[in-house]
Design a protein around this motif. Structure first.
Motif, PDB file in Angstrom:
ATOM      1  N   GLU A   6     -20.812  13.506  -3.783  1.00  0.00           N
ATOM      2  CA  GLU A   6     -21.214  13.012  -2.465  1.00  0.00           C
ATOM      3  C   GLU A   6     -21.843  11.629  -2.594  1.00  0.00           C
ATOM      4  N   SER A   7     -21.718  10.860  -1.545  1.00  0.00           N
ATOM      5  CA  SER A   7     -22.361   9.552  -1.487  1.00  0.00           C
ATOM      6  C   SER A   7     -22.545   9.172  -0.027  1.00  0.00           C
ATOM      7  N   GLY A   8     -23.320   8.124   0.187  1.00  0.00           N
ATOM      8  CA  GLY A   8     -23.485   7.586   1.529  1.00  0.00           C
ATOM      9  C   GLY A   8     -24.802   7.907   2.197  1.00  0.00           C
ATOM     10  N   GLY A   9     -25.630   8.718   1.550  1.00  0.00           N
ATOM     11  CA  GLY A   9     -26.908   9.029   2.147  1.00  0.00           C
ATOM     12  C   GLY A   9     -27.838   7.825   2.125  1.00  0.00           C
ATOM     13  N   LEU A  20     -21.150   9.884   5.343  1.00  0.00           N
ATOM     14  CA  LEU A  20     -21.196  10.513   4.032  1.00  0.00           C
ATOM     15  C   LEU A  20     -19.769  10.716   3.517  1.00  0.00           C
ATOM     16  N   SER A  21     -19.632  10.604   2.203  1.00  0.00           N
ATOM     17  CA  SER A  21     -18.336  10.815   1.562  1.00  0.00           C
ATOM     18  C   SER A  21     -18.443  11.942   0.546  1.00  0.00           C
ATOM     19  N   CYS A  22     -17.381  12.698   0.421  1.00  0.00           N
ATOM     20  CA  CYS A  22     -17.278  13.757  -0.573  1.00  0.00           C
ATOM     21  C   CYS A  22     -15.943  13.564  -1.285  1.00  0.00           C
ATOM     22  N   ALA A  23     -16.019  13.015  -2.492  1.00  0.00           N
ATOM     23  CA  ALA A  23     -14.814  12.740  -3.266  1.00  0.00           C
ATOM     24  C   ALA A  23     -14.515  13.919  -4.182  1.00  0.00           C
ATOM     25  N   ALA A  24     -13.295  14.429  -4.096  1.00  0.00           N
ATOM     26  CA  ALA A  24     -12.906  15.601  -4.881  1.00  0.00           C
ATOM     27  C   ALA A  24     -11.950  15.218  -5.990  1.00  0.00           C
ATOM     28  N   VAL A  78     -13.359  13.591   1.750  1.00  0.00           N
ATOM     29  CA  VAL A  78     -13.722  14.087   3.071  1.00  0.00           C
ATOM     30  C   VAL A  78     -14.972  13.346   3.515  1.00  0.00           C
ATOM     31  N   TYR A  79     -14.987  12.955   4.781  1.00  0.00           N
ATOM     32  CA  TYR A  79     -16.100  12.187   5.326  1.00  0.00           C
ATOM     33  C   TYR A  79     -16.862  12.996   6.368  1.00  0.00           C
ATOM     34  N   LEU A  80     -18.125  12.653   6.499  1.00  0.00           N
ATOM     35  CA  LEU A  80     -18.927  13.172   7.598  1.00  0.00           C
ATOM     36  C   LEU A  80     -19.542  11.967   8.290  1.00  0.00           C
ATOM     37  N   GLU A  81     -18.987  11.644   9.452  1.00  0.00           N
ATOM     38  CA  GLU A  81     -19.505  10.548  10.258  1.00  0.00           C
ATOM     39  C   GLU A  81     -20.633  11.092  11.120  1.00  0.00           C
ATOM     40  N   CYS A  95     -21.622  18.922  -0.056  1.00  0.00           N
ATOM     41  CA  CYS A  95     -20.284  19.360   0.310  1.00  0.00           C
ATOM     42  C   CYS A  95     -19.867  20.486  -0.636  1.00  0.00           C
ATOM     43  N   LYS A  96     -19.080  21.386  -0.089  1.00  0.00           N
ATOM     44  CA  LYS A  96     -18.593  22.544  -0.830  1.00  0.00           C
ATOM     45  C   LYS A  96     -17.092  22.649  -0.650  1.00  0.00           C
ATOM     46  N   ALA A  97     -16.406  22.899  -1.729  1.00  0.00           N
ATOM     47  CA  ALA A  97     -14.966  23.117  -1.676  1.00  0.00           C
ATOM     48  C   ALA A  97     -14.678  24.577  -1.980  1.00  0.00           C
ATOM     49  N   ASP A  98     -13.829  25.178  -1.190  1.00  0.00           N
ATOM     50  CA  ASP A  98     -13.354  26.535  -1.445  1.00  0.00           C
ATOM     51  C   ASP A  98     -11.966  26.448  -2.055  1.00  0.00           C
TER      52      ASP A  98
END
Length: 119
Positions: A6-9, A20-24, A78-81, A95-98
């Protein structure tokens, strides 16, 4: 295995915005959903927003209309605006990946990113 970063906080004033970004990386082809959670000090970890591989989204009532979850498949991100931020949005965001393997769903978590909203 799936790795999430995660990044962007950061620190933002009330009414402001953050992305926020979640790079997988890793075995991402079998990911069925990516979910953002947040945890404030002394509180439980709560779901914020979810995006499935089929494109379905779900949001906590407290963020509907203010937060948007999206993805960039080319970047495996995945982003969270987040907009119209409030002090009560202050938390560590995870962030959580299933990942599906047969009938089993394996959860993978990122390390979290701090979001602080000042009043």
């Amino acid at each position: 295995q799936v790795q999430l970063v995660e990044s962007g906080g950061g620190l933002v004033q009330a009414g402001g915005s953050l992305r926020l970004s979640c790079a997988a990386s890793g075995r991402i082809s079998s990911i069925s959903a990516i979910t953002w959670y947040r945890q404030a000090p002394g509180k439980q970890r709560d779901l914020v927003a979810q995006l499935t591989t089929g494109g379905s989204t779900d949001y906590a009532d407290s963020v509907k209309g203010r937060f948007t979850i999206s993805r960039d498949n080319a970047k495996n991100t995945v982003y969270l605006e987040m907009s119209s931020l409030k002090p009560e949005d202050t938390a560590v965001y995870y962030c959580k990946a299933d990942r599906k393997s047969g009938n089993i769903v394996w959860p993978y978590w990122g390390q979290g990113t701090q979001v602080t909203v000042s009043s």
